[in-house]
Design a protein around this motif. Structure first.
Motif, PDB file in Angstrom:
ATOM      1  N   ALA A  27      31.931 129.925 109.173  1.00 49.18           N
ATOM      2  CA  ALA A  27      30.537 129.996 109.609  1.00 49.18           C
ATOM      3  C   ALA A  27      29.802 128.698 109.281  1.00 49.18           C
ATOM      4  O   ALA A  27      29.007 128.197 110.091  1.00 49.18           O
ATOM      5  N   TYR A  28      30.055 128.150 108.109  1.00 53.75           N
ATOM      6  CA  TYR A  28      29.452 126.865 107.746  1.00 53.75           C
ATOM      7  C   TYR A  28      29.932 125.764 108.678  1.00 53.75           C
ATOM      8  O   TYR A  28      29.147 124.891 109.077  1.00 53.75           O
ATOM      9  N   GLU A 101      20.549 130.023 100.361  1.00 50.83           N
ATOM     10  CA  GLU A 101      21.773 129.277 100.648  1.00 50.83           C
ATOM     11  C   GLU A 101      21.601 127.776 100.436  1.00 50.83           C
ATOM     12  O   GLU A 101      22.530 127.095  99.989  1.00 50.83           O
ATOM     13  N   PHE A 102      20.418 127.266 100.761  1.00 49.72           N
ATOM     14  CA  PHE A 102      20.170 125.830 100.665  1.00 49.72           C
ATOM     15  C   PHE A 102      19.154 125.548  99.553  1.00 49.72           C
ATOM     16  O   PHE A 102      19.467 125.717  98.390  1.00 49.72           O
ATOM     17  N   GLU A 121      16.028 112.291 108.431  1.00 50.28           N
ATOM     18  CA  GLU A 121      16.175 112.615 107.003  1.00 50.28           C
ATOM     19  C   GLU A 121      16.390 114.107 106.805  1.00 50.28           C
ATOM     20  O   GLU A 121      17.224 114.528 105.997  1.00 50.28           O
ATOM     21  N   LEU A 122      15.619 114.935 107.534  1.00 52.96           N
ATOM     22  CA  LEU A 122      15.775 116.386 107.417  1.00 52.96           C
ATOM     23  C   LEU A 122      17.149 116.817 107.937  1.00 52.96           C
ATOM     24  O   LEU A 122      17.803 117.680 107.340  1.00 52.96           O
ATOM     25  N   ALA A 128      23.915 117.829 104.502  1.00 54.49           N
ATOM     26  CA  ALA A 128      24.454 117.619 103.157  1.00 54.49           C
ATOM     27  C   ALA A 128      24.556 118.941 102.401  1.00 54.49           C
ATOM     28  O   ALA A 128      25.567 119.216 101.728  1.00 54.49           O
ATOM     29  N   GLU A 129      23.521 119.784 102.502  1.00 49.60           N
ATOM     30  CA  GLU A 129      23.545 121.077 101.814  1.00 49.60           C
ATOM     31  C   GLU A 129      24.612 121.989 102.409  1.00 49.60           C
ATOM     32  O   GLU A 129      25.338 122.668 101.678  1.00 49.60           O
ATOM     33  N   ALA A 130      24.708 122.007 103.736  1.00 50.91           N
ATOM     34  CA  ALA A 130      25.709 122.857 104.384  1.00 50.91           C
ATOM     35  C   ALA A 130      27.120 122.410 104.022  1.00 50.91           C
ATOM     36  O   ALA A 130      28.007 123.243 103.758  1.00 50.91           O
ATOM     37  N   GLN A 131      27.350 121.111 104.012  1.00 49.49           N
ATOM     38  CA  GLN A 131      28.675 120.585 103.661  1.00 49.49           C
ATOM     39  C   GLN A 131      29.008 120.865 102.199  1.00 49.49           C
ATOM     40  O   GLN A 131      30.169 121.120 101.857  1.00 49.49           O
ATOM     41  N   SER A 132      27.981 120.827 101.331  1.00 49.82           N
ATOM     42  CA  SER A 132      28.203 121.142  99.923  1.00 49.82           C
ATOM     43  C   SER A 132      28.597 122.604  99.750  1.00 49.82           C
ATOM     44  O   SER A 132      29.524 122.927  98.997  1.00 49.82           O
ATOM     45  N   ARG A 133      27.885 123.504 100.464  1.00 52.13           N
ATOM     46  CA  ARG A 133      28.220 124.929 100.382  1.00 52.13           C
ATOM     47  C   ARG A 133      29.611 125.190 100.964  1.00 52.13           C
ATOM     48  O   ARG A 133      30.352 126.042 100.479  1.00 52.13           O
ATOM     49  N   GLN A 134      29.956 124.450 102.028  1.00 49.96           N
ATOM     50  CA  GLN A 134      31.283 124.608 102.628  1.00 49.96           C
ATOM     51  C   GLN A 134      32.365 124.162 101.653  1.00 49.96           C
ATOM     52  O   GLN A 134      33.422 124.801 101.541  1.00 49.96           O
ATOM     53  N   ALA A 135      32.115 123.061 100.930  1.00 50.02           N
ATOM     54  CA  ALA A 135      33.079 122.587  99.940  1.00 50.02           C
ATOM     55  C   ALA A 135      33.254 123.618  98.822  1.00 50.02           C
ATOM     56  O   ALA A 135      34.369 123.842  98.338  1.00 50.02           O
ATOM     57  N   GLU A 136      32.156 124.246  98.416  1.00 50.51           N
ATOM     58  CA  GLU A 136      32.232 125.288  97.388  1.00 50.51           C
ATOM     59  C   GLU A 136      33.050 126.476  97.891  1.00 50.51           C
ATOM     60  O   GLU A 136      33.846 127.058  97.139  1.00 50.51           O
TER      61      GLU A 136
END
Length: 263
Positions: A27-28, A101-102, A121-122, A128-136
């Motif tokens: 989903a991410y 989530e973010f 920037e947004l 960046a937040e989505a990719q971080s959650r995906q990595a987690e």
């Protein structure tokens, strides 16, 4: 004799959770692709326009920017949100889920009432937040795979010992000679040693961490409360092996009593 174990049940739980986490990770990935395709506003002038009505100056968001933020909210609602709120009992808005989530900042920036544009920037912040959650999620997936593998190793040892106990229990001790009783006592000692070995291996495993790059990692010990929160025990392997060791110890005492009487 019936020996209750929790290891097989734990294996099923680990496999089920892997499927859940894999769906969340996918989903991410889908959300990230949709955000990447969305073009941000390129100039400060496009963020908002000034209008005057009745002598009052109003700040209005550019329509295309508002549409972009709505597109991101929709993408989130259609991909990540269903997985995020699956275990939530109370109703939760899309923006509340985005905040969970973010970050608060992203939720505020994407809110329809916020006078902000979907700036480069947004866009990068959301990605960046989505990719971080995906990595987690990927790290969690790997940790669950290792947990299932470790459960399998423990299950093999447990099954061997339980099978021996069940088979041995079918023959009364009164039917065994002195040498056979000694051998049974020794076998029970070997089984107890193996139980201790499983415990040591488990403790070492719980001290480790599964990493996904440098930014995401899962400590195995912290995985236990999350994974087995609905179980009657917090540590299925340790609880099972403790019961098994106690069973072997009781059997040894009984065998020893028979040996003493025949000595």
């Amino acid at each position: 004799m019936v020996v209750d174990t929790y290891v097989e049940q734990a294996q099923r739980r680990a496999r089920s959770e892997q499927e859940t986490v894999a769906e969340m990770r996918d989903a991410y990935e889908t959300f990230i692709r949709r955000v990447q395709k969305q073009q941000p506003e390129q100039t400060p002038a496009s963020m908002a326009g000034l209008t005057t009505a009745g002598g009052v100056t109003h700040l209005s968001v550019d329509a295309s920017s508002a549409d972009s933020c709505r597109t991101i909210r929709t993408a989130f609602a259609e991909t990540i949100r269903p997985h995020s709120v699956a275990d939530v009992d109370e109703p939760e808005s899309v923006l509340e889920t985005i905040r969970e989530e973010f970050t608060d900042a992203i939720a505020v920036a994407l809110a329809p009432t916020t006078e902000a544009s979907f700036s480069p920037e947004l866009k990068q912040l959301v990605l960046a937040e989505a990719q971080s959650r995906q990595a987690e999620a990927t790290a969690l997936q790997k940790a669950l795979e290792r947990e299932e593998a470790h459960l399998g190793e423990a299950d093999a040892a447990v099954d061997d010992i339980v099978a021996w106990i069940v088979d041995a229990n079918e023959r009364p001790l009164t039917d065994l000679g002195f040498d056979a009783l000694q051998q049974r006592h020794k076998t029970l000692t070997d089984h107890r040693d193996r139980c201790e070995e499983v415990v040591r291996d488990r403790q070492e495993f719980l001290q480790k961490t599964t990493n996904n790059g440098v930014d995401a990692g899962v400590r195995h010990r912290s995985l236990m409360p999350y994974l087995y929160q609905d179980f009657p025990v917090d540590h299925p392997i340790l609880a099972t092996v403790a019961t098994l060791n106690e069973t072997c110890q009781k059997c040894q005492r009984t065998v020893r009593d028979h040996l003493v009487r025949r000595a």
